[in-house]
Design a protein around this motif. Structure first.
Motif, short mmCIF file in Angstrom:
data_model
loop_
_atom_site.label_atom_id
_atom_site.label_comp_id
_atom_site.label_asym_id
_atom_site.label_seq_id
_atom_site.Cartn_x
_atom_site.Cartn_y
_atom_site.Cartn_z
N ILE A 126 -89.17 32.23 18.38
CA ILE A 126 -88.96 32.96 17.14
C ILE A 126 -90.17 33.81 16.78
N LEU A 127 -91.29 33.56 17.45
CA LEU A 127 -92.50 34.35 17.19
C LEU A 127 -92.57 35.60 18.06
N MET A 128 -91.62 35.78 18.96
CA MET A 128 -91.72 36.86 19.94
C MET A 128 -91.82 38.23 19.26
N VAL A 129 -90.91 38.54 18.35
CA VAL A 129 -90.88 39.86 17.73
C VAL A 129 -92.10 40.09 16.82
N PRO A 130 -92.43 39.17 15.89
CA PRO A 130 -93.61 39.43 15.04
C PRO A 130 -94.91 39.49 15.83
N VAL A 131 -95.07 38.65 16.85
CA VAL A 131 -96.30 38.69 17.64
C VAL A 131 -96.39 39.99 18.42
#
Length: 282
Positions: A126-131
């Motif tokens: 779930i951190l892929m896009v914001p990171v």
């Protein structure tokens, strides 16, 4: 509370254990043996459909072809450039934060510790896009430093949990005695606590090195070029555009697995000591 030793169980249970153990070991090793065997097969065997049989001859040239026909040397170097700074950074930060959370008592101590622990339960997908957006906006996308900084931040939670619990098990009387003698807090950490943490540092370094070296997800999300991709992401480039060269991919996988395996065997004594220290009292 703990499982009974196998020697204290019924004879039927011991016989079943002795039968199940080698079967489980073979099933666990079967994929690794398959990769090793494929790495020694000539391309003609795979073209003829010989995927699971013995190779017609041992093609050790596949290992030379990996280095001659692909930038795997650059990929391995990139992995070292990412992994070594991550190990140093994450372990150094966790030593300091673990010392603070284990030794000092302040109002938000437990809350801050829970924040470190909670970060380990966040699904990294779930951190892929914001990171990715964060690295793009800061100019760190597709850079080795950006990937290393992310890994340092992401591994700090687990490392702090590890170090804090280890320091909690150390005799607090050593710190109190040093304080009575007027030793500064930094000198207490550097000369008293840090030497006692060497087994834990060795064990944690091996774990983090293995985690980061074997990472595939973030290597593909945050890097795109041969100049920055680690070896786990670069192995896919060993396949041709129209032909799947699985013998080269397998050979490259064996080569890529060597550094963490060698590090484990070199640090095995310290690794086991760090994991078992404090397990018994007496």
């Amino acid at each position: 509370m703990f499982p009974r030793p196998i020697e204290n169980t019924a004879p039927a249970t011991q016989a079943l254990y002795k039968l199940a153990l080698p079967v489980a070991l073979i099933l666990w090793l079967l994929p690794l043996l398959g990769v090793a065997m494929t790495s020694l097969k000539p391309s003609s065997d795979l073209a003829q459909g010989n995927y699971f049989g013995l190779p017609s001859y041992l093609a050790f040239s596949n290992y030379a072809d990996v280095f001659n026909n692909s930038p795997i040397g650059q990929y391995i170097l990139n992995s070292f450039k990412v992994t070594i700074p991550t190990v140093i950074g994450a372990v150094a930060i966790s030593c300091l934060s673990g010392f603070a959370l284990a030794v000092y008592r302040f109002r938000m101590n437990l809350v801050l510790f829970f924040l470190f622990v909670a970060g380990n339960f966040v699904p990294f997908q779930i951190l892929m896009v914001p990171v990715r957006d964060l690295t793009v906006s800061t100019g760190l996308y597709n850079t080795i430093s950006g990937l290393a900084l992310f890994h340092i931040a992401f591994q700090s939670g687990f490392c702090t949990l590890f170090m804090r619990n280890f320091i909690k098990g150390l005799p607090f009387e050593l710190i109190e005695s040093a304080r009575v003698e007027g030793v500064s807090e930094f000198r207490i950490f550097w000369y008293i606590v840090l030497p006692l943490m060497r087994p834990a540092i060795a064990a944690l370094s091996v774990l983090v090195f293995t985690f980061i070296w074997n990472d595939y997800f973030w290597a593909t999300v945050l890097t795109t070029s041969a100049e920055t991709q680690p070896v786990t992401a670069g192995l896919y480039s060993l396949n041709g555009q129209w032909i799947a060269q699985w013998q080269l991919v397998s050979a490259g996988s064996i080569i890529a697995a060597m550094p963490p395996v060698l590090m484990f065997f070199l640090m095995q004594k310290h690794f086991i000591a760090g994991l078992t220290l404090g397990a018994t009292k007496g």
